[in-house]
Structures are given as C-alpha cells and as structure tokens.
Design a protein around this motif. Structure first.
Motif, PDB file in Angstrom:
ATOM      1  N   ASN A  31       0.790  -1.229   0.000  1.00 38.98           N
ATOM      2  CA  ASN A  31       0.000   0.000   0.000  1.00 38.98           C
ATOM      3  C   ASN A  31       0.820   1.275   0.000  1.00 38.98           C
ATOM      4  OD1 ASN A  31      -2.435  -1.429  -0.001  1.00 38.98           O
ATOM      5  ND2 ASN A  31      -2.295  -1.724   2.199  1.00 38.98           N
ATOM      6  N   ILE A  32       2.136   1.178   0.100  1.00 38.97           N
ATOM      7  CA  ILE A  32       2.940   2.397   0.128  1.00 38.97           C
ATOM      8  C   ILE A  32       3.077   2.946  -1.295  1.00 38.97           C
ATOM      9  CG2 ILE A  32       5.212   1.295  -0.069  1.00 38.97           C
ATOM     10  CD1 ILE A  32       6.105   3.442   2.035  1.00 38.97           C
ATOM     11  N   PRO A  33       2.780   4.217  -1.490  1.00 29.90           N
ATOM     12  CA  PRO A  33       2.901   4.807  -2.827  1.00 29.90           C
ATOM     13  C   PRO A  33       4.371   4.985  -3.206  1.00 29.90           C
ATOM     14  CG  PRO A  33       1.633   6.245  -1.344  1.00 29.90           C
ATOM     15  CD  PRO A  33       2.186   5.146  -0.533  1.00 29.90           C
ATOM     16  N   ILE A  34       4.685   4.613  -4.429  1.00 32.56           N
ATOM     17  CA  ILE A  34       6.036   4.781  -4.961  1.00 32.56           C
ATOM     18  C   ILE A  34       5.949   5.627  -6.222  1.00 32.56           C
ATOM     19  CG2 ILE A  34       8.067   3.632  -5.900  1.00 32.56           C
ATOM     20  CD1 ILE A  34       7.400   1.214  -4.175  1.00 32.56           C
ATOM     21  N   ILE A  35       6.723   6.696  -6.237  1.00 33.66           N
ATOM     22  CA  ILE A  35       6.776   7.601  -7.382  1.00 33.66           C
ATOM     23  C   ILE A  35       8.108   7.398  -8.079  1.00 33.66           C
ATOM     24  CG2 ILE A  35       6.712  10.009  -8.143  1.00 33.66           C
ATOM     25  CD1 ILE A  35       5.205  10.591  -5.469  1.00 33.66           C
ATOM     26  N   LEU A  58       7.646  10.505 -12.718  1.00 33.80           N
ATOM     27  CA  LEU A  58       8.125  11.864 -12.975  1.00 33.80           C
ATOM     28  C   LEU A  58       9.434  11.785 -13.752  1.00 33.80           C
ATOM     29  CD1 LEU A  58       7.693  13.479  -9.451  1.00 33.80           C
ATOM     30  CD2 LEU A  58       6.360  13.990 -11.485  1.00 33.80           C
ATOM     31  N   ALA A  59       9.525  12.577 -14.801  1.00 37.55           N
ATOM     32  CA  ALA A  59      10.775  12.673 -15.559  1.00 37.55           C
ATOM     33  C   ALA A  59      11.567  13.865 -15.022  1.00 37.55           C
ATOM     34  CB  ALA A  59      10.486  12.851 -17.041  1.00 37.55           C
ATOM     35  N   LYS A  60      12.874  13.685 -14.917  1.00 36.49           N
ATOM     36  CA  LYS A  60      13.747  14.782 -14.486  1.00 36.49           C
ATOM     37  C   LYS A  60      14.034  15.685 -15.671  1.00 36.49           C
ATOM     38  CE  LYS A  60      16.063  12.014 -10.967  1.00 36.49           C
ATOM     39  NZ  LYS A  60      17.333  11.382 -10.596  1.00 36.49           N
ATOM     40  N   PRO A  61      14.229  16.954 -15.491  1.00 35.08           N
ATOM     41  CA  PRO A  61      14.208  17.644 -14.200  1.00 35.08           C
ATOM     42  C   PRO A  61      12.783  17.739 -13.664  1.00 35.08           C
ATOM     43  CG  PRO A  61      14.470  19.244 -15.954  1.00 35.08           C
ATOM     44  CD  PRO A  61      14.503  17.884 -16.597  1.00 35.08           C
ATOM     45  N   ILE A  62      12.676  17.536 -12.385  1.00 34.61           N
ATOM     46  CA  ILE A  62      11.366  17.520 -11.739  1.00 34.61           C
ATOM     47  C   ILE A  62      10.922  18.938 -11.420  1.00 34.61           C
ATOM     48  CG2 ILE A  62      10.105  16.789  -9.680  1.00 34.61           C
ATOM     49  CD1 ILE A  62      11.936  14.304  -9.666  1.00 34.61           C
ATOM     50  N   ARG A  63       9.717  19.243 -11.827  1.00 33.25           N
ATOM     51  CA  ARG A  63       9.119  20.548 -11.501  1.00 33.25           C
ATOM     52  C   ARG A  63       8.567  20.466 -10.080  1.00 33.25           C
ATOM     53  NH1 ARG A  63       6.131  19.364 -16.187  1.00 33.25           N
ATOM     54  NH2 ARG A  63       4.277  19.690 -14.931  1.00 33.25           N
ATOM     55  N   PRO A  64       9.043  21.308  -9.169  1.00 35.03           N
ATOM     56  CA  PRO A  64       8.614  21.227  -7.764  1.00 35.03           C
ATOM     57  C   PRO A  64       7.091  21.236  -7.573  1.00 35.03           C
ATOM     58  CG  PRO A  64      10.469  22.710  -7.965  1.00 35.03           C
ATOM     59  CD  PRO A  64      10.048  22.351  -9.364  1.00 35.03           C
ATOM     60  N   LYS A  65       6.387  22.081  -8.301  1.00 35.83           N
ATOM     61  CA  LYS A  65       4.925  22.142  -8.151  1.00 35.83           C
ATOM     62  C   LYS A  65       4.280  20.810  -8.529  1.00 35.83           C
ATOM     63  CE  LYS A  65       4.254  27.090  -8.731  1.00 35.83           C
ATOM     64  NZ  LYS A  65       3.627  28.154  -9.503  1.00 35.83           N
ATOM     65  N   HIS A  66       4.794  20.178  -9.572  1.00 34.41           N
ATOM     66  CA  HIS A  66       4.245  18.892 -10.012  1.00 34.41           C
ATOM     67  C   HIS A  66       4.527  17.809  -8.978  1.00 34.41           C
ATOM     68  CE1 HIS A  66       3.910  15.606 -13.277  1.00 34.41           C
ATOM     69  NE2 HIS A  66       2.746  15.837 -12.722  1.00 34.41           N
ATOM     70  N   LEU A  67       5.736  17.807  -8.425  1.00 32.81           N
ATOM     71  CA  LEU A  67       6.093  16.843  -7.384  1.00 32.81           C
ATOM     72  C   LEU A  67       5.178  17.009  -6.170  1.00 32.81           C
ATOM     73  CD1 LEU A  67       7.882  14.693  -6.088  1.00 32.81           C
ATOM     74  CD2 LEU A  67       9.451  16.531  -5.436  1.00 32.81           C
ATOM     75  N   ILE A  68       4.992  18.221  -5.722  1.00 36.49           N
ATOM     76  CA  ILE A  68       4.133  18.477  -4.560  1.00 36.49           C
ATOM     77  C   ILE A  68       2.700  18.048  -4.843  1.00 36.49           C
ATOM     78  CG2 ILE A  68       3.123  20.320  -3.143  1.00 36.49           C
ATOM     79  CD1 ILE A  68       5.918  21.705  -3.396  1.00 36.49           C
ATOM     80  N   GLN A  69       2.226  18.315  -6.054  1.00 36.35           N
ATOM     81  CA  GLN A  69       0.865  17.917  -6.432  1.00 36.35           C
ATOM     82  C   GLN A  69       0.704  16.400  -6.350  1.00 36.35           C
ATOM     83  OE1 GLN A  69      -0.028  18.752 -10.523  1.00 36.35           O
ATOM     84  NE2 GLN A  69      -2.174  18.176 -10.323  1.00 36.35           N
ATOM     85  N   ILE A  70       1.666  15.665  -6.880  1.00 30.55           N
ATOM     86  CA  ILE A  70       1.567  14.203  -6.876  1.00 30.55           C
ATOM     87  C   ILE A  70       1.665  13.657  -5.456  1.00 30.55           C
ATOM     88  CG2 ILE A  70       2.755  12.089  -7.559  1.00 30.55           C
ATOM     89  CD1 ILE A  70       3.311  13.436 -10.248  1.00 30.55           C
ATOM     90  N   ILE A  71       2.603  14.149  -4.665  1.00 22.86           N
ATOM     91  CA  ILE A  71       2.738  13.694  -3.287  1.00 22.86           C
ATOM     92  C   ILE A  71       1.462  13.972  -2.511  1.00 22.86           C
ATOM     93  CG2 ILE A  71       3.930  14.087  -1.103  1.00 22.86           C
ATOM     94  CD1 ILE A  71       6.514  14.429  -2.737  1.00 22.86           C
ATOM     95  N   THR A  72       0.886  15.149  -2.699  1.00 22.83           N
ATOM     96  CA  THR A  72      -0.346  15.525  -2.002  1.00 22.83           C
ATOM     97  C   THR A  72      -1.476  14.560  -2.315  1.00 22.83           C
ATOM     98  OG1 THR A  72       0.323  17.845  -1.990  1.00 22.83           O
ATOM     99  CG2 THR A  72      -2.010  17.401  -1.666  1.00 22.83           C
ATOM    100  N   GLU A  73      -1.570  14.108  -3.554  1.00 13.81           N
ATOM    101  CA  GLU A  73      -2.609  13.149  -3.936  1.00 13.81           C
ATOM    102  C   GLU A  73      -2.516  11.871  -3.117  1.00 13.81           C
ATOM    103  OE1 GLU A  73      -2.497  12.424  -8.157  1.00 13.81           O
ATOM    104  OE2 GLU A  73      -2.558  14.557  -8.602  1.00 13.81           O
ATOM    105  N   PHE A  74      -1.293  11.420  -2.848  1.00 11.36           N
ATOM    106  CA  PHE A  74      -1.111  10.170  -2.118  1.00 11.36           C
ATOM    107  C   PHE A  74      -1.247  10.340  -0.605  1.00 11.36           C
ATOM    108  CE2 PHE A  74       1.219   9.142  -6.065  1.00 11.36           C
ATOM    109  CZ  PHE A  74       0.405   8.101  -6.463  1.00 11.36           C
TER     110      PHE A  74
END
Length: 76
Positions: A31-35, A58-74
């Motif tokens: 159940n642990i989310p892996i990005i 996520l493809a690098k370079p990672i856009r901080p806003k996109h990373l935060i959005q995805i983490i927030t979803e999980f």
C-alpha cells in the motif's frame, strides 16, 4: 519503517534498478505509494515503472509544483 508515507524511486541505480527495488518493496508493503523518477525519459519508461508497481512517474528535471501535487494526492 512504518513512518514512511511515500517513496521517491530513482529508476537508474548502481546495485539494483528501481523496477526491481519497487517490486521488492511492494511485496512487503503493497500500500505504500512509490513515485518513479528518472532522467532517462524514454517512451517506455513510464509504462515499465507502472508495470513494476510504481503509482506515479516523474521525468527529471522535476518541476517542484508537479512533485508536490503528486505527493499531495497520495497523502490525502
């Protein structure tokens, strides 16, 4: 570690690749989310990551806003 909420998995690692590491982690903690994250944004990397058990990609370079959005979803 039961305090881990999400894993950022690099696909290209020296000893064990991220696909194998993801499969091993998901066996014990399904159940642990892996990005997945990689600088090698080949056309099939995303599908290979998802097939290995990653929940997002996520493809690098990672856009901080996109990373935060995805983490927030999980973490909701």
């Amino acid at each position: 570690n039961s305090e881990i909420d999400v894993i950022l998995m690099d696909i290209k690692m020296p000893v064990m690749d991220g696909y194998t590491a993801t499969r091993e982690i998901k066996k014990r903690f399904p159940n642990i989310p892996i990005i997945a994250q990689t600088a090698y944004a080949m056309a099939d990397e995303k599908s290979k990551s998802i097939e290995a058990g990653c929940n997002a990609y996520l493809a690098k370079p990672i856009r901080p806003k996109h990373l935060i959005q995805i983490i927030t979803e999980f973490l909701q």
